[in-house]
Design an enzyme around this catalytic site. Sequence first.
Site, PDB file in Angstrom:
ATOM      1  N   LYS B  96       0.887  -1.164   0.000  1.00  0.00           N
ATOM      2  CA  LYS B  96       0.000   0.000   0.000  1.00  0.00           C
ATOM      3  C   LYS B  96       0.922   1.211   0.000  1.00  0.00           C
ATOM      4  O   LYS B  96       1.503   1.570   1.035  1.00  0.00           O
ATOM      5  CB  LYS B  96      -0.911  -0.005   1.228  1.00  0.00           C
ATOM      6  CG  LYS B  96      -1.832   1.196   1.280  1.00  0.00           C
ATOM      7  CD  LYS B  96      -2.584   1.299   2.594  1.00  0.00           C
ATOM      8  CE  LYS B  96      -3.149   2.713   2.705  1.00  0.00           C
ATOM      9  NZ  LYS B  96      -3.786   2.966   3.982  1.00  0.00           N
ATOM     10  N   GLY B 157      -8.299   9.649   8.776  1.00  0.00           N
ATOM     11  CA  GLY B 157      -8.742   9.863  10.147  1.00  0.00           C
ATOM     12  C   GLY B 157      -9.749  10.980  10.335  1.00  0.00           C
ATOM     13  O   GLY B 157     -10.151  11.276  11.460  1.00  0.00           O
ATOM     14  N   GLY B 185     -10.677   8.317   5.276  1.00  0.00           N
ATOM     15  CA  GLY B 185     -11.678   9.370   5.418  1.00  0.00           C
ATOM     16  C   GLY B 185     -13.089   8.891   5.680  1.00  0.00           C
ATOM     17  O   GLY B 185     -14.005   9.688   5.856  1.00  0.00           O
ATOM     18  N   ASN B 206      -9.909   2.238   9.004  1.00  0.00           N
ATOM     19  CA  ASN B 206      -9.254   1.883  10.247  1.00  0.00           C
ATOM     20  C   ASN B 206      -9.864   2.619  11.440  1.00  0.00           C
ATOM     21  O   ASN B 206     -10.532   2.050  12.292  1.00  0.00           O
ATOM     22  CB  ASN B 206      -7.753   2.176  10.131  1.00  0.00           C
ATOM     23  CG  ASN B 206      -6.915   1.663  11.301  1.00  0.00           C
ATOM     24  OD1 ASN B 206      -5.727   1.400  11.166  1.00  0.00           O
ATOM     25  ND2 ASN B 206      -7.496   1.470  12.475  1.00  0.00           N
ATOM     26  N   THR B 207      -9.678   3.947  11.432  1.00  0.00           N
ATOM     27  CA  THR B 207     -10.036   4.743  12.603  1.00  0.00           C
ATOM     28  C   THR B 207     -11.515   4.629  12.976  1.00  0.00           C
ATOM     29  O   THR B 207     -11.858   4.564  14.164  1.00  0.00           O
ATOM     30  CB  THR B 207      -9.687   6.232  12.343  1.00  0.00           C
ATOM     31  OG1 THR B 207      -8.351   6.298  11.827  1.00  0.00           O
ATOM     32  CG2 THR B 207      -9.768   7.050  13.616  1.00  0.00           C
TER      33      THR B 207
END
Lengths: 65, 262
Positions: B96, B157, B185, B206-207
Site C-alpha cells: 500500500k 482519520g 476518510g 481503520n479509525t
Amino acid sequence: MKVLLNGEPFATDAKNLDELCARLGFAEAKIATALNGSFVAAASREVTPLTDADEIEIVAPRQGG
Amino acid sequence: MLTLYGAQFTSRLLLGTAHYPSPECLQQAVEASGAQIVTVSLRRESARARTGQGFWALIEELGCRVLPNTAGCRSAKEAIATAKMARELFGTNWIKLEVIANDDTLQPDLFGLVEAAAALTEDGFEVLPYTTEDLSAAERLVAGGCAVLMPWAAPIGSARGLINKDALKTLRAYFPDTPLVIDAGIGTPSHAAEAMEMGYDAVLLNTAVAKAGDPVKMAQAFAKAVEAGRLAFEAGLIEPRDMASPSTPVAGTPFFKIDHAS
C-alpha cells in the site's frame, strides 16, 4: 565508531550489519534493515560493513492503517 | 468476488490494525468485520521493547492477507526503501504505497507517488497506491503499472466521508475494469455503503472502527454496510428525480373526480 541507529547516536565496533543485529538480540527476530537510506536484504547484512556516521534503520511489523 | 492482482476475496472490507484499545479488541474486530485483508506498517524496533515481535505473532493468528503500507514516507526514495523492507519482512509483493505531501492533510504527494509506483512495479511489486481522486494522477499510476487504485474519500482519520463525489464518480467511469478501493476518510457505515453503491470495489478503513465506542460492534456494522452497498450496486439503483412520482397506483383511487371545470 559512532553510528546513528534508528535515529539515535549509538557506539559500536560491530564489523558489519549482521553482527550489529546479532549483538542487539535480533539474530532470530523478524526485522528488516536499511543503511543510509537504502534497503539491505537479510542475506546481504553480513557483507555490509559499517563505518563511522552510518545511518542504520532496523524495523519490525507494527500496527498500520 | 473482489479480485486484487489475481487474488480473490469474498469480503470487500479491508481493515487497518492501528488505534484499537487492546490487541484482543483488534482480533475480535477483525473477526467481526469479516475482513480478509488487513493493513500493517513497519516501524523502528527497539532492542529492549521488541514491540514488533509480539505484534507479528498476533497478526499471524488472524490468518488474513497482509497489506503493508509505507505510511509516513515523505519522498519516493523513502517509500521505495520502506517497500523493500516490507516485502522482506512480510513476504509479500503487495504494497500500500503512501507518499505523504502534507502533515495536516496527509494528502498524497502525487508526483512522488507516481515515481515510486513505477519504480516498484518495475521491481516486481504489486502496488496499491493511496492516491487522491485526481484523474490525471490515476491515469499515470495505471500507465506506471498499477492494477488497483485506492483514492481517498477524505483526509486520513477525518471521518468526513466522500467529500468529492463527482470526481470519484468520474474515476469509476474512467476505470470500469480497474479495481477501485476507497481508502481513508470514511467515518460511518453509511459512507462505506455510499461508496459501494457508486460501484467502488472495496473500502479500506481503520479509525472509524478502532476508535468507535465499541469497535467490535462497529466492525459488524461496516461489514453489513459494505455488503448492503455492494448488493444495491449490483441490483441497479433508480435515478433520482426532481418531482414526486406516486408509488401507489393512481388508477382506481376512491373519490377521484376529473375536474371538468378547468
